[in-house]
Design an enzyme around this catalytic site. Sequence first.
Site, PDB file in Angstrom:
ATOM      1  N   ARG A 195      -0.603   8.929   8.972  1.00 14.25           N
ATOM      2  CA  ARG A 195      -0.516   7.490   9.250  1.00 14.25           C
ATOM      3  C   ARG A 195      -0.104   6.705   8.015  1.00 14.25           C
ATOM      4  O   ARG A 195      -0.650   6.898   6.926  1.00 14.25           O
ATOM      5  CB  ARG A 195      -1.864   6.963   9.755  1.00 14.25           C
ATOM      6  CG  ARG A 195      -1.878   5.444   9.937  1.00 14.25           C
ATOM      7  CD  ARG A 195      -3.144   4.959  10.587  1.00 14.25           C
ATOM      8  NE  ARG A 195      -4.321   5.089   9.738  1.00 14.25           N
ATOM      9  CZ  ARG A 195      -4.721   4.180   8.868  1.00 14.25           C
ATOM     10  NH1 ARG A 195      -4.003   3.084   8.671  1.00 14.25           N
ATOM     11  NH2 ARG A 195      -5.829   4.361   8.162  1.00 14.25           N
ATOM     12  N   GLU A 232       0.841  -1.187   0.000  1.00 13.51           N
ATOM     13  CA  GLU A 232       0.000   0.000   0.000  1.00 13.51           C
ATOM     14  C   GLU A 232       0.881   1.243   0.000  1.00 13.51           C
ATOM     15  O   GLU A 232       2.105   1.161   0.099  1.00 13.51           O
ATOM     16  CB  GLU A 232      -0.939  -0.009   1.205  1.00 13.51           C
ATOM     17  CG  GLU A 232      -1.941  -1.147   1.164  1.00 13.51           C
ATOM     18  CD  GLU A 232      -2.933  -1.083   2.309  1.00 13.51           C
ATOM     19  OE1 GLU A 232      -4.129  -1.184   2.031  1.00 13.51           O
ATOM     20  OE2 GLU A 232      -2.521  -0.921   3.471  1.00 13.51           O
ATOM     21  N   HIS A 264     -10.786  10.470   6.977  1.00 15.28           N
ATOM     22  CA  HIS A 264     -10.551   9.046   7.202  1.00 15.28           C
ATOM     23  C   HIS A 264     -10.040   8.731   8.597  1.00 15.28           C
ATOM     24  O   HIS A 264     -10.698   8.045   9.362  1.00 15.28           O
ATOM     25  CB  HIS A 264      -9.566   8.540   6.149  1.00 15.28           C
ATOM     26  CG  HIS A 264      -9.296   7.067   6.206  1.00 15.28           C
ATOM     27  ND1 HIS A 264     -10.303   6.113   6.152  1.00 15.28           N
ATOM     28  CD2 HIS A 264      -8.125   6.370   6.307  1.00 15.28           C
ATOM     29  CE1 HIS A 264      -9.771   4.906   6.213  1.00 15.28           C
ATOM     30  NE2 HIS A 264      -8.456   5.030   6.324  1.00 15.28           N
ATOM     31  N   HIS A 275      -8.452  10.101   3.300  1.00 10.35           N
ATOM     32  CA  HIS A 275      -8.121   8.999   2.401  1.00 10.35           C
ATOM     33  C   HIS A 275      -8.326   9.479   0.968  1.00 10.35           C
ATOM     34  O   HIS A 275      -9.373  10.043   0.643  1.00 10.35           O
ATOM     35  CB  HIS A 275      -9.002   7.785   2.682  1.00 10.35           C
ATOM     36  CG  HIS A 275      -8.450   6.516   2.111  1.00 10.35           C
ATOM     37  ND1 HIS A 275      -8.415   6.266   0.759  1.00 10.35           N
ATOM     38  CD2 HIS A 275      -7.900   5.428   2.718  1.00 10.35           C
ATOM     39  CE1 HIS A 275      -7.863   5.083   0.548  1.00 10.35           C
ATOM     40  NE2 HIS A 275      -7.543   4.556   1.720  1.00 10.35           N
ATOM     41  N   ARG A 300      -0.505   8.783   1.912  1.00  7.13           N
ATOM     42  CA  ARG A 300      -1.875   9.263   1.699  1.00  7.13           C
ATOM     43  C   ARG A 300      -1.985  10.780   1.673  1.00  7.13           C
ATOM     44  O   ARG A 300      -2.765  11.339   0.898  1.00  7.13           O
ATOM     45  CB  ARG A 300      -2.792   8.691   2.790  1.00  7.13           C
ATOM     46  CG  ARG A 300      -3.060   7.222   2.614  1.00  7.13           C
ATOM     47  CD  ARG A 300      -3.868   6.679   3.761  1.00  7.13           C
ATOM     48  NE  ARG A 300      -4.160   5.268   3.539  1.00  7.13           N
ATOM     49  CZ  ARG A 300      -4.720   4.479   4.439  1.00  7.13           C
ATOM     50  NH1 ARG A 300      -5.038   4.961   5.627  1.00  7.13           N
ATOM     51  NH2 ARG A 300      -4.973   3.215   4.167  1.00  7.13           N
TER      52      ARG A 300
END
Length: 535
Positions: free
Chosen positions: A384, A122, A349, A238, A287
């Site tokens: 994060r 990811e 998010h 997000h 992100r």
Amino acid sequence: MTARWAARADLVVVGTGVAGLTAALRARELGLRVLVVTKAEAEDGNTRYAQGGVAVVLPGEHDPGDSVERHIADTLTAGAGLCDEDAVRAIVADGPDAVSRLMYLGAVFDSGPDGRLARTREGGHSAFRVVHAGGDATGAEVERALLAATRDGRVPVLEGHVAVDAVRTASGAVAGLLVLDGSGVPGVLGAQAVLLATGGLGQLYQATSNPEVATGDGVALALRAGAPVADIEFVQFHPTVLYTGAGARGRCPLVTEAVRGEGAVLVDALGNRVMAGVHPLADLAPRDVVAAAITRHTASAPGGVDDHVFLDATGIDSFPARFPTVHAACVAEGIDPAVSPIPVAPAAHFACGGVVATVDGRTPVAGLYAAGEVASTGLHGANRLASNSLLEGLVVGRRAAEAVAADLAAGLLARPATDAALPVAPVAARDSLQRVMSRYAAIGRDAEGLAVVGSVLDVSSVDRELTTRELVEDAALTLVARALIASASARTESRGCHVRTDFPARDELARRLFIRTTPSGQPVLAWPLSLRGAA
């Protein structure tokens, strides 16, 4: 109104997500009397919506070139200079044991053709280290396994009970929890320890990946109890939430980052790559980078589209089998990912900040503990890293239960409370709050807009006794919004997922910002007390 009923436990856990249930199960193993409280049904938290997986380097399962040190490095990079490296090391190092324990409880992760656990990659990860379940239903499987383990009668769960306030002693220690039952009748859960595992605050905004229960209750409760919060301005948006039309409200379906990990790319309405030349990792950049890039890109309205872009996943074989949750959400909107790009847009998010806590869940307030998204342990910093959230819940949930047991054995906690009265707190109109937060305190902020948020909250707030779940939630949103704009106003730089359009550069000095409430309940900048149990 004062409490009309009471119950007792050694530990009250607020929340039935990964952190709360992990803590409750471990506390039970250690012989503690545990009571779990949730304002909705046990399954209604945010954990079940986690799609991507658990970021972890498992012995014998990871890529040959991967390591715990690389996972730590990726986390620190994503955190943009604000992670606590000791906390990152502790949590990442405990990951393999935490996942093994979860599998022992019955969680089933996907396997690859070689029989080992399947892994994906990811955004922000330098290796394929994210283990997953049900394709893109990892959170649902984690929640299922944990709930199944609690349903043997030894961990009672009070559903439909909303946490209103911590009950404190004259010395300021937490000694229980004031709640409203399903009929709105107040009661006191007397306990020497209260663990907040209440999740995030996505409902501050009009569009979010979070369920309706994510109203920042735990952060507000901690602030009223005298605990500091840290880095609350860092709300991760997000980058790929399913776009369902202009003015979408409430929880929007997530399109997991793993779709990009498997090769999907972001394009605009003209077919141009959104992330080309933006970051060395392109579509797999962290992100905050991707969400900000989408926002900048749509500002010029390429092809006449100014509020979303597209995720082209047409090259992914067997999309429905690999991503069944995403596929079902797309089909419900009339989209076939095999032949058409998926319309996506950023949405609120994950809260990277929260209640100041150690990696053992201890806060500066005796008797009050925090784990999971509600806590700020120093793992996430300013942004994060994908799939570190389930990891944190598993690790810190367990460690917090062990900390409570140790503090009880050492006689450090207060005697349980027996009575309390419902508090009075400012409550703003939720619709107005969400609109101004989305307009002025989302991706891209400036001093003028943040001041507008403060003015709207001042005008629309009315002091109310918190006699219903709705009032408790709206009071929490009001207080957390004030804390966020106070911290965002003070952070005159752009870092991670905090973007100040009037201060676009990053400060050379990386510093965390802490918020506490004054005796009148006003959030202000402050430094925290020394953390109990800190290394």
